[in-house]
Design a protein around this motif. Sequence first.
Motif, PDB file in Angstrom:
ATOM      1  N   PHE A 214     -47.005 -13.044  13.726  1.00 58.27           N
ATOM      2  CA  PHE A 214     -47.092 -14.488  13.523  1.00 58.27           C
ATOM      3  C   PHE A 214     -45.818 -15.200  13.957  1.00 58.27           C
ATOM      4  CE2 PHE A 214     -46.611 -18.337  10.962  1.00 58.27           C
ATOM      5  CZ  PHE A 214     -47.826 -18.964  11.197  1.00 58.27           C
TER       6      PHE A 214
ATOM      7  N   SER B 117     -41.233 -10.837   3.788  1.00 62.75           N
ATOM      8  CA  SER B 117     -42.593 -10.604   4.271  1.00 62.75           C
ATOM      9  C   SER B 117     -42.738 -11.138   5.687  1.00 62.75           C
ATOM     10  CB  SER B 117     -43.619 -11.259   3.344  1.00 62.75           C
ATOM     11  OG  SER B 117     -43.410 -12.663   3.291  1.00 62.75           O
TER      12      SER B 117
ATOM     13  N   GLY C 122     -45.895 -11.887   9.032  1.00 63.69           N
ATOM     14  CA  GLY C 122     -47.304 -12.060   9.339  1.00 63.69           C
ATOM     15  C   GLY C 122     -47.704 -11.253  10.556  1.00 63.69           C
TER      16      GLY C 122
ATOM     17  N   ILE D  54     -51.381  -2.448   5.199  1.00 70.74           N
ATOM     18  CA  ILE D  54     -51.969  -3.744   5.533  1.00 70.74           C
ATOM     19  C   ILE D  54     -53.408  -3.521   5.959  1.00 70.74           C
ATOM     20  CG2 ILE D  54     -51.856  -5.710   7.118  1.00 70.74           C
ATOM     21  CD1 ILE D  54     -48.840  -5.118   7.372  1.00 70.74           C
TER      22      ILE D  54
ATOM     23  N   VAL E  10     -52.107 -13.694   9.608  1.00 73.30           N
ATOM     24  CA  VAL E  10     -51.551 -14.160   8.332  1.00 73.30           C
ATOM     25  C   VAL E  10     -50.149 -14.710   8.538  1.00 73.30           C
ATOM     26  CG1 VAL E  10     -50.873 -13.438   6.013  1.00 73.30           C
ATOM     27  CG2 VAL E  10     -52.948 -12.507   7.059  1.00 73.30           C
ATOM     28  N   PRO E  11     -49.845 -15.923   8.027  1.00 73.77           N
ATOM     29  CA  PRO E  11     -48.484 -16.466   8.165  1.00 73.77           C
ATOM     30  C   PRO E  11     -47.458 -15.592   7.463  1.00 73.77           C
ATOM     31  CG  PRO E  11     -50.049 -18.163   7.489  1.00 73.77           C
ATOM     32  CD  PRO E  11     -50.758 -16.853   7.358  1.00 73.77           C
ATOM     33  N   ALA E  12     -46.190 -15.759   7.858  1.00 75.45           N
ATOM     34  CA  ALA E  12     -45.116 -14.966   7.274  1.00 75.45           C
ATOM     35  C   ALA E  12     -44.984 -15.239   5.780  1.00 75.45           C
ATOM     36  CB  ALA E  12     -43.807 -15.251   7.996  1.00 75.45           C
TER      37      ALA E  12
ATOM     38  N   GLY F  60     -47.153 -13.339   3.404  1.00 69.21           N
ATOM     39  CA  GLY F  60     -47.685 -12.302   4.273  1.00 69.21           C
ATOM     40  C   GLY F  60     -47.511 -10.919   3.690  1.00 69.21           C
ATOM     41  N   TYR F  61     -47.105  -9.983   4.529  1.00 66.63           N
ATOM     42  CA  TYR F  61     -47.057  -8.588   4.145  1.00 66.63           C
ATOM     43  C   TYR F  61     -45.610  -8.172   3.887  1.00 66.63           C
ATOM     44  CZ  TYR F  61     -51.636  -9.110   6.189  1.00 66.63           C
ATOM     45  OH  TYR F  61     -52.893  -9.552   6.487  1.00 66.63           O
TER      46      TYR F  61
END
Length: 287
Positions: free
Chosen positions: A49, A59, A61, A85, A100-102, A105-106
């Motif tokens: 992202f 996190s 994205g 993820i 997914v945006p930061a 996110g993950y």
Amino acid sequence: MSRSTVRAAAVIGLALLTPWWVPASGASADAPAPTASASAASRPQLDFFSGNRVEAGDSFGVGIRNMPAGWDEVTVTSPALAKPIHLTPEGKGSRDSALVPARGGYPVRADAAPGTYTLTATSHGRAVATAPLEVAPVNSLTVRRFGVLTHSTRMGDPVRPGSKVVVVLADEHFAESGGSRVVRSPAFEHDVTIRTDSPDDPGCKCDDGSTLYAGHINLRHDLRPGTYPLTVMAGHGHRPVTAEVTVAGEPVSHSGPWLIAGAAAGALALGTVGVLRQRARRRRTPA
């Protein structure tokens, strides 16, 4: 002259009169050049992202694109990740997943050592794509902007000794522990507190999700040309963040209107005292 000779001459003449751009028989002037066979379909690819560099504990994205038609799930794993993820199609029949945006996110493990890690995407036990993820030290990437500026200079430009400067810091995580920070520098007359609600806000619209802090301070008048450090403490035990201010040129004169008015008032006062003294002398002098 024989008939064969005449016929040969006519053929040669016709060849000479025919324009060179006319294509040969059986060929088209607009026919494209032969091309190589069509390339294979694009392979699946992990798509970030906002870049593949992230701080430990932060996190990021990511999504996947160019998956085969009919795919249903992809799992991304890495030693750097706090947990796997799970990606699914963005919509029915889509070859891409949602990106997914930061923010939100993950997450990357807080104890992940700085370095480059491999993200591996698998679908039903088969690896379909890999990508590098660079993990940076804590508090090394969150600062978007940190420095000083004046009404006539931009951040990073040299400033003159004695200048009144605005200290600006834009950071994601600082808002977690309050609305103010203290910035120190040997170039400052004293420490300066920068705030999120400061009237010195230079009008920066932080559309990158960061929080803006600002405050003003005078640079010391006796600074020599060179670079001087700026230091601000981050919250939650993070390490200090540093930047630099470059000083060059002649010192700024602070003789503003208030100083001119003060000088004029002083001159008027001295003049009044002189008049009074002169009158006193006249009274004491015999006629």
